[in-house]
Write an enzyme that holds these catalytic residues in place. Structure first.
Site, short mmCIF file in Angstrom:
data_model
loop_
_atom_site.label_atom_id
_atom_site.label_comp_id
_atom_site.label_asym_id
_atom_site.label_seq_id
_atom_site.Cartn_x
_atom_site.Cartn_y
_atom_site.Cartn_z
N THR A 86 1.63 -0.68 -10.50
CA THR A 86 1.20 0.41 -11.37
C THR A 86 1.70 1.72 -10.75
OG1 THR A 86 -0.93 0.49 -10.20
CG2 THR A 86 -0.87 -0.72 -12.26
N LEU A 153 -6.88 -4.27 0.69
CA LEU A 153 -6.15 -4.62 1.91
C LEU A 153 -5.15 -3.54 2.31
CD1 LEU A 153 -3.26 -5.78 0.67
CD2 LEU A 153 -4.62 -7.83 0.37
N LYS A 207 -12.30 1.59 -6.71
CA LYS A 207 -11.01 1.52 -6.01
C LYS A 207 -10.43 2.93 -5.78
CE LYS A 207 -7.06 0.32 -4.50
NZ LYS A 207 -6.74 -0.49 -3.35
N LEU A 253 -10.05 8.70 11.26
CA LEU A 253 -10.15 10.07 11.78
C LEU A 253 -9.04 10.32 12.79
CD1 LEU A 253 -14.02 10.56 12.20
CD2 LEU A 253 -12.53 11.67 10.53
N GLY A 260 0.81 8.69 3.97
CA GLY A 260 1.89 8.30 3.05
C GLY A 260 1.58 6.93 2.50
N CYS A 263 -0.08 3.77 -1.68
CA CYS A 263 -1.39 3.81 -2.34
C CYS A 263 -2.02 5.20 -2.39
CB CYS A 263 -2.33 2.84 -1.63
SG CYS A 263 -1.65 1.19 -1.58
#
Ligand code: UGA
Length: 436
Positions: A86, A153, A207, A253, A260, A263
């Protein structure tokens, strides 16, 4: 259980192999004939630790097979997972759902039995409703329940994440969907992995909320790192100090060159698009996206400063160690290395680079960068060594050798993998992130 996995990319392949490893019978489906032919020979389309062995073992045991035919692959499947890409839609940042909807239509047209259709691809709120509508529109006489089951994941740790998840989220609207999904995840249920059942729309939003929150956490600590540099504080100690608070938590943190990957950049943009469409702006996420974008190029300026400023930097040479957006992957998507290399090239600095797994993907994206055979090759003749990605192989460089090979002992460590005091003792001019 019989499972069909439509889409044998990152998520589909890892999920399919892991489901097969649980004992389910899995067919992975992909339109890409070359990919399927290679998978049948045990050749992976991506680099992911442990994946080749898992695929090979389960294929050999007869639990995992591959096909290019969707109609063939979904035959008799109790659960049909949609795990196609997607990507960001060109121009507006919305998730492009073309592939998801095309699969839904084909599933509806080919289905010869009752089944649960599960969206594993990251899809905006309401996509499940549309998938259901498309399947119904095909006129299938069979009972179909459309379920959302987002994947959490991480690349490079995908198999561990799949088999020992913090939680499994299932968004289902009926008992049939919930019952089949409970069976699909029974091995993990027995393992005491928490399973959260929600409505389908809630699951879809979880999500995006999770990824946007993690992107925010990283961006927050990155800005704290900038402040640390100004006030003479240490960001790693700040992270430790706040992370010990159970409400904050110590993970995600690590200050660095900006997030990058395939996702966070795409999902934060898509969430903003959804928020805009529904008239519910998300100003925090908007700021995160902007701050992160400008940070990557700012890291290039940090290197230029280490070279003595714009004028001094012109004509010098930088060695970039690590190009992928994080270690243990060959993925270059939205990697900070791209913006850093470009900023350096724009400033007249020549760039040599080495990455343990990412060279092939990086080469076409960075045509002006000299790709080297090893870290030491890249370092040879460099005026500054830049750690861009924290691959283990860069954690214990032979510093004497680095000093001998480089033109000057200058290091910019964008992942804080070395200690400032050690580097100073070794005779380096050393710059890191958020350690004043
Ligand atoms: C991310 C999420 O962590 C997964 O839970 C999610 O399933 C996945 O996206 C997805 O939506 O498919 P991934 O993109 O593989 O996984 O990588 P992360 O480990 O999350 O790292 C993302 C970026 O953040 C990297 O560039 C990394 O270097 C950076 N990062 C991460 C930091 O700069 N600091 C940190 O403390 C953590």
């Amino acid at each position: 259980m019989k499972i069909a996995m439509v889409g044998s990319g990152y998520v589909g392949l890892v999920s399919g192999a892991c489901f097969a490893d649980f004992g389910h019978e899995v067919v992975c489906i992909d339109k890409d004939e070359d990919k399927i032919a290679r998978l049948r020979q045990g050749i992976m389309p991506i680099y992911e630790p442990g994946l080749d062995a898992l695929v090979e073992a389960n294929a050999r045991a007869g639990r995992l097979s591959f096909t290019t035919s969707l109609a063939e692959g979904i035959k008799g499947a109790d659960a049909i997972f949609i795990a196609v890409g997607t990507p960001s839609r060109r121009g507006d940042g919305h998730a492009d759902l073309t592939f998801v909807y095309a699969v839904a239509r084909e599933v509806g047209q080919s289905l010869a039995h009752d089944a649960v259709v599960v969206t594993k691809s990251t899809v905006p709120v309401g996509t499940g409703d549309e998938v259901e509508r498309i399947i119904r529109e095909t006129g299938t006489p069979h009972r179909v329940s459309v379920v959302s089951n987002p994947e959490f994941l991480r690349e490079g740790a995908a198999i561990g994440d799949f088999k020992r998840p913090d939680r499994i989220v299932i968004g289902a609207e009926d008992d049939y969907g919930r019952a089949v999904m409970r069976e699909v995840y029974r091995p993990l249920f027995l393992n005491e992995s928490p399973i959260l059942f929600t409505s389908r729309r809630t699951s879809e939003l979880i999500k995006y909320a999770a990824n946007a929150f993690l992107a925010t956490k990283i961006t927050f600590i990155n800005e704290i790192a900038d402040l640390c540099e100004k006030v003479g504080a240490n960001v790693q100690d700040v992270a430790r100090g706040i992370g010990m608070d159970g409400r904050i938590g110590p993970k995600f943190l690590h200050a660095g060159p900006g997030y990058g990957g395939s996702c966070f950049p795409k999902d934060t943009l898509a969430l903003l698009k959804t928020a805009e469409d529904y008239g519910s702006p998300m100003r925090i996420v908007e700021a995160v996206v902007k701050v992160n974008d400008s940070r990557k190029r700012a890291m290039g300026r940090k290197v230029i400063d280490a070279l003595g400023g714009a004028e001094a930097a012109r004509g010098k040479r930088a060695a970039l160690l690590g190009l992928t957006f994080k270690p243990n992957t060959d993925d270059m998507r939205d990697s900070p290395a791209l913006a850093i290399a470009q900023a350096l090239l724009d400033a007249g600095v020549s760039v040599a680079a080495y990455d343990p797994e990412g060279m092939e993907q990086a080469r076409p994206l960075l045509p002006e960068v000299t790709m080297c055979e090893s870290a030491y090759d890249a370092i040879t003749g460099a005026d500054v060594v830049v750690i861009v990605t924290e691959w283990d192989a860069f954690r214990a460089l032979d510093l004497n050798r680095v000093k001998q090979l480089a033109k000057a002992p200058v290091m910019v460590d964008l992942r804080n993998i070395y200690k400032p005091e050690d580097m100073r003792a070794a005779g380096f001019a050393y710059v890191s992130v958020g350690r004043g």
